[in-house]
Write an enzyme that holds these catalytic residues in place. Structure first.
Site, PDB file in Angstrom:
ATOM      1  N   ASP A 193      28.125  42.451   9.997  1.00  0.00           N
ATOM      2  CA  ASP A 193      27.138  41.912   9.064  1.00  0.00           C
ATOM      3  C   ASP A 193      27.046  40.406   9.242  1.00  0.00           C
ATOM      4  O   ASP A 193      27.929  39.778   9.840  1.00  0.00           O
ATOM      5  CB  ASP A 193      27.545  42.244   7.622  1.00  0.00           C
ATOM      6  CG  ASP A 193      26.389  42.171   6.631  1.00  0.00           C
ATOM      7  OD1 ASP A 193      25.256  41.838   7.056  1.00  0.00           O
ATOM      8  OD2 ASP A 193      26.609  42.443   5.438  1.00  0.00           O
ATOM      9  N   THR A 222      23.206  44.051   6.179  1.00  0.00           N
ATOM     10  CA  THR A 222      21.818  43.873   5.762  1.00  0.00           C
ATOM     11  C   THR A 222      21.384  42.430   5.974  1.00  0.00           C
ATOM     12  O   THR A 222      22.163  41.506   5.733  1.00  0.00           O
ATOM     13  CB  THR A 222      21.663  44.237   4.273  1.00  0.00           C
ATOM     14  OG1 THR A 222      21.999  45.615   4.091  1.00  0.00           O
ATOM     15  CG2 THR A 222      20.247  43.994   3.775  1.00  0.00           C
ATOM     16  N   GLU A 230      27.329  45.893   0.425  1.00  0.00           N
ATOM     17  CA  GLU A 230      27.979  45.219   1.552  1.00  0.00           C
ATOM     18  C   GLU A 230      29.483  45.105   1.316  1.00  0.00           C
ATOM     19  O   GLU A 230      30.289  45.357   2.221  1.00  0.00           O
ATOM     20  CB  GLU A 230      27.367  43.831   1.759  1.00  0.00           C
ATOM     21  CG  GLU A 230      25.955  43.859   2.315  1.00  0.00           C
ATOM     22  CD  GLU A 230      25.280  42.496   2.341  1.00  0.00           C
ATOM     23  OE1 GLU A 230      24.246  42.373   3.010  1.00  0.00           O
ATOM     24  OE2 GLU A 230      25.781  41.557   1.689  1.00  0.00           O
TER      25      GLU A 230
END
Length: 220
Positions: A82, A29, A104
């Site tokens: 990520d 994200t 995450e």
């Protein structure tokens, strides 16, 4: 596209090399992860789908035609890609500036390989200049804040923000993070803490660092 975004985009392009054909992969994200999603759009027919670390990422993946899977319905993921807010030379990170730190960490822990993509400004000698996000159960906000003060930090409630899990974020300024693994465990043991944004126990396996000269440095 500014210089920082060019570095992020270059690292994201390189990360495609780590995506196995036919796999379900984990996707992070944030602004750097979004560049990776843009790259995934080019190879979406080569993968089965993805597990998203936030609702925002899930929406973005679906918008480009990539199937999003629930983590509970799949096994171990081969790779998770990520970004980070800070990363040191041991590949310990601060993450969660976007507020998705818990999911995450869950997806990263479910993956055999964690590929961190970042621009060169994110590589630091010592973690902590970036405020450390801590996700807390709402009723424990003040309790956890007091405990974080005793650790030497200055917690700030991220007002008007609720995580995908329905919790709150405290951003902790001025923490001396000389031992990231110990600090992660200390904070995570506090009653009311869901998790903190230190990724030392589950550090990155590979850092793809976009450089200002247009190259991407690989650090393992």
């Amino acid at each position: 596209m500014n210089e920082q975004d060019k570095m992020k985009a270059a690292a994201a392009r390189k990360a495609i090399d780590y995506v196995p054909e036919g796999a379900i992969i984990g996707v992070g994200t944030g602004s750097t992860a979004n560049f990776f999603i843009d790259e995934l759009a080019r190879i979406k027919d080569r993968i089965e789908g993805a597990v998203a670390s936030s609702q925002a990422t899930a929406d973005r993946l679906k918008a480009i035609g990539i199937q999003v899977f629930d983590l509970n319905g799949v096994g171990e993921l081969p790779v998770y890609v990520d970004g980070c807010d800070e990363i040191n030379h041991y590949l310990h990170m601060i993450k969660g500036g976007g507020g998705a730190l818990t999911r995450e960490k869950i997806v990263a822990t479910s993956s055999r390989q964690f590929i961190c993509i970042a621009d060169e400004s994110k590589l630091v000698k010592r973690l902590g200049a970036f405020p450390l996000p801590v996700e807390v159960i709402p009723m424990a906000r003040s309790l956890v804040a007091r405990k974080l003060v005793k650790l030497g930090g200055h917690p700030e409630w991220r007002e008007n923000f609720v995580t995908d899990n329905g919790n709150l974020i405290l951003d902790v300024h001025d923490l001396a993070i000389d031992q990231p693994l110990e600090m992660e465990e200390t904070i995570n043991r506090m009653a009311g803490v869901v998790t903190c944004g230190l990724f030392a126990r589950r550090r990155a396996d590979v850092l793809l660092l976009g450089r200002s000269d247009g190259t991407v440095q690989t650090i393992e």
